[in-house]
Scaffold this active site. Sequence first.
Site, PDB file in Angstrom:
ATOM      1  N   HIS A  14       0.838  -1.191   0.000  1.00 44.55           N
ATOM      2  CA  HIS A  14       0.000   0.000   0.000  1.00 44.55           C
ATOM      3  C   HIS A  14       0.872   1.239   0.000  1.00 44.55           C
ATOM      4  O   HIS A  14       2.087   1.168   0.103  1.00 44.55           O
ATOM      5  CB  HIS A  14      -0.990   0.007   1.184  1.00 44.55           C
ATOM      6  CG  HIS A  14      -0.370   0.254   2.518  1.00 44.55           C
ATOM      7  ND1 HIS A  14      -0.961   1.024   3.477  1.00 44.55           N
ATOM      8  CD2 HIS A  14       0.805  -0.157   3.059  1.00 44.55           C
ATOM      9  CE1 HIS A  14      -0.203   1.057   4.560  1.00 44.55           C
ATOM     10  NE2 HIS A  14       0.866   0.346   4.332  1.00 44.55           N
ATOM     11  N   CYS A  33       5.963   5.898   4.243  1.00 42.55           N
ATOM     12  CA  CYS A  33       4.717   5.235   3.832  1.00 42.55           C
ATOM     13  C   CYS A  33       4.130   5.859   2.569  1.00 42.55           C
ATOM     14  O   CYS A  33       3.213   5.302   1.970  1.00 42.55           O
ATOM     15  CB  CYS A  33       3.684   5.266   4.958  1.00 42.55           C
ATOM     16  SG  CYS A  33       4.155   4.264   6.374  1.00 42.55           S
ATOM     17  N   HIS A  39       5.020   0.138  -0.578  1.00 38.39           N
ATOM     18  CA  HIS A  39       5.738  -0.665   0.406  1.00 38.39           C
ATOM     19  C   HIS A  39       4.741  -1.698   0.930  1.00 38.39           C
ATOM     20  O   HIS A  39       3.544  -1.575   0.720  1.00 38.39           O
ATOM     21  CB  HIS A  39       6.305   0.194   1.547  1.00 38.39           C
ATOM     22  CG  HIS A  39       5.273   0.747   2.471  1.00 38.39           C
ATOM     23  ND1 HIS A  39       4.473   1.822   2.141  1.00 38.39           N
ATOM     24  CD2 HIS A  39       4.887   0.358   3.705  1.00 38.39           C
ATOM     25  CE1 HIS A  39       3.642   2.073   3.141  1.00 38.39           C
ATOM     26  NE2 HIS A  39       3.870   1.198   4.113  1.00 38.39           N
ATOM     27  N   HIS A  41       3.555  -5.042   3.888  1.00 39.73           N
ATOM     28  CA  HIS A  41       3.553  -5.574   5.248  1.00 39.73           C
ATOM     29  C   HIS A  41       3.072  -7.022   5.230  1.00 39.73           C
ATOM     30  O   HIS A  41       2.300  -7.418   4.363  1.00 39.73           O
ATOM     31  CB  HIS A  41       2.592  -4.777   6.152  1.00 39.73           C
ATOM     32  CG  HIS A  41       2.941  -3.342   6.282  1.00 39.73           C
ATOM     33  ND1 HIS A  41       3.943  -2.893   7.124  1.00 39.73           N
ATOM     34  CD2 HIS A  41       2.435  -2.238   5.683  1.00 39.73           C
ATOM     35  CE1 HIS A  41       4.026  -1.581   7.032  1.00 39.73           C
ATOM     36  NE2 HIS A  41       3.124  -1.156   6.155  1.00 39.73           N
ATOM     37  N   ASP A  79      -4.642 -10.631   0.076  1.00 40.07           N
ATOM     38  CA  ASP A  79      -3.359 -11.327   0.068  1.00 40.07           C
ATOM     39  C   ASP A  79      -2.649 -11.171  -1.274  1.00 40.07           C
ATOM     40  O   ASP A  79      -3.204 -11.458  -2.336  1.00 40.07           O
ATOM     41  CB  ASP A  79      -3.549 -12.796   0.392  1.00 40.07           C
ATOM     42  CG  ASP A  79      -2.240 -13.487   0.736  1.00 40.07           C
ATOM     43  OD1 ASP A  79      -1.345 -12.831   1.319  1.00 40.07           O
ATOM     44  OD2 ASP A  79      -2.112 -14.686   0.433  1.00 40.07           O
ATOM     45  N   HIS A  80      -1.403 -10.700  -1.198  1.00 34.62           N
ATOM     46  CA  HIS A  80      -0.554 -10.462  -2.364  1.00 34.62           C
ATOM     47  C   HIS A  80      -1.201  -9.497  -3.353  1.00 34.62           C
ATOM     48  O   HIS A  80      -1.091  -9.665  -4.571  1.00 34.62           O
ATOM     49  CB  HIS A  80      -0.148 -11.783  -3.027  1.00 34.62           C
ATOM     50  CG  HIS A  80       0.815 -12.541  -2.180  1.00 34.62           C
ATOM     51  ND1 HIS A  80       0.409 -13.373  -1.162  1.00 34.62           N
ATOM     52  CD2 HIS A  80       2.166 -12.556  -2.165  1.00 34.62           C
ATOM     53  CE1 HIS A  80       1.467 -13.890  -0.567  1.00 34.62           C
ATOM     54  NE2 HIS A  80       2.550 -13.410  -1.149  1.00 34.62           N
ATOM     55  N   GLU A 126      -0.059  -4.465  11.752  1.00 36.94           N
ATOM     56  CA  GLU A 126       0.679  -4.069  10.558  1.00 36.94           C
ATOM     57  C   GLU A 126       2.145  -4.470  10.692  1.00 36.94           C
ATOM     58  O   GLU A 126       2.768  -4.918   9.734  1.00 36.94           O
ATOM     59  CB  GLU A 126       0.567  -2.559  10.355  1.00 36.94           C
ATOM     60  CG  GLU A 126       1.268  -2.068   9.116  1.00 36.94           C
ATOM     61  CD  GLU A 126       1.161  -0.570   8.959  1.00 36.94           C
ATOM     62  OE1 GLU A 126       0.469  -0.134   8.032  1.00 36.94           O
ATOM     63  OE2 GLU A 126       1.767   0.149   9.779  1.00 36.94           O
TER      64      GLU A 126
END
Length: 137
Positions: A14, A33, A39, A41, A79-80, A126
């Site tokens: 994100h 960020c 980037h 998490h 996810d991904h 996070e």
Amino acid sequence: MIYITRRERFCSAHKLHREEWSAEKNEAIFGYCSNPNWHGHNYELYVTVKGEVDPVTGFLIDLKIMKNIINTYVVDKLDHKNINLDVDFMEGKMASTEVIAMEIFHQLRPHFEAHHVILHSVKLHETENNSVEYFGD
């Protein structure tokens, strides 16, 4: 009243930014960020439901059903993925951990209600040091 918590994990990218701001202002407010190249998490999601135990089954909710709800309506979508670009329920929203947790709650609530349990909270880690918890409106 009993509470059950299920943990799931997902990896997502994100970026925190506002289109109407300059790159300098975004960096001043959001720091790394706001990286224009995104980037990511490794998130940990804790979903807690509550209610009364069924005297016949001894369950509040079958945990296979709970897992399926969380994965179908949240994890499979996140996810991904790039939260800003790929996730339907995050379209047009700031992809902060706070907003993500709130939107996850809103995605899950009706599906648990359909199984006669109450969604108590969504906790989203996070990082190992940063998490948010949302209890609804």
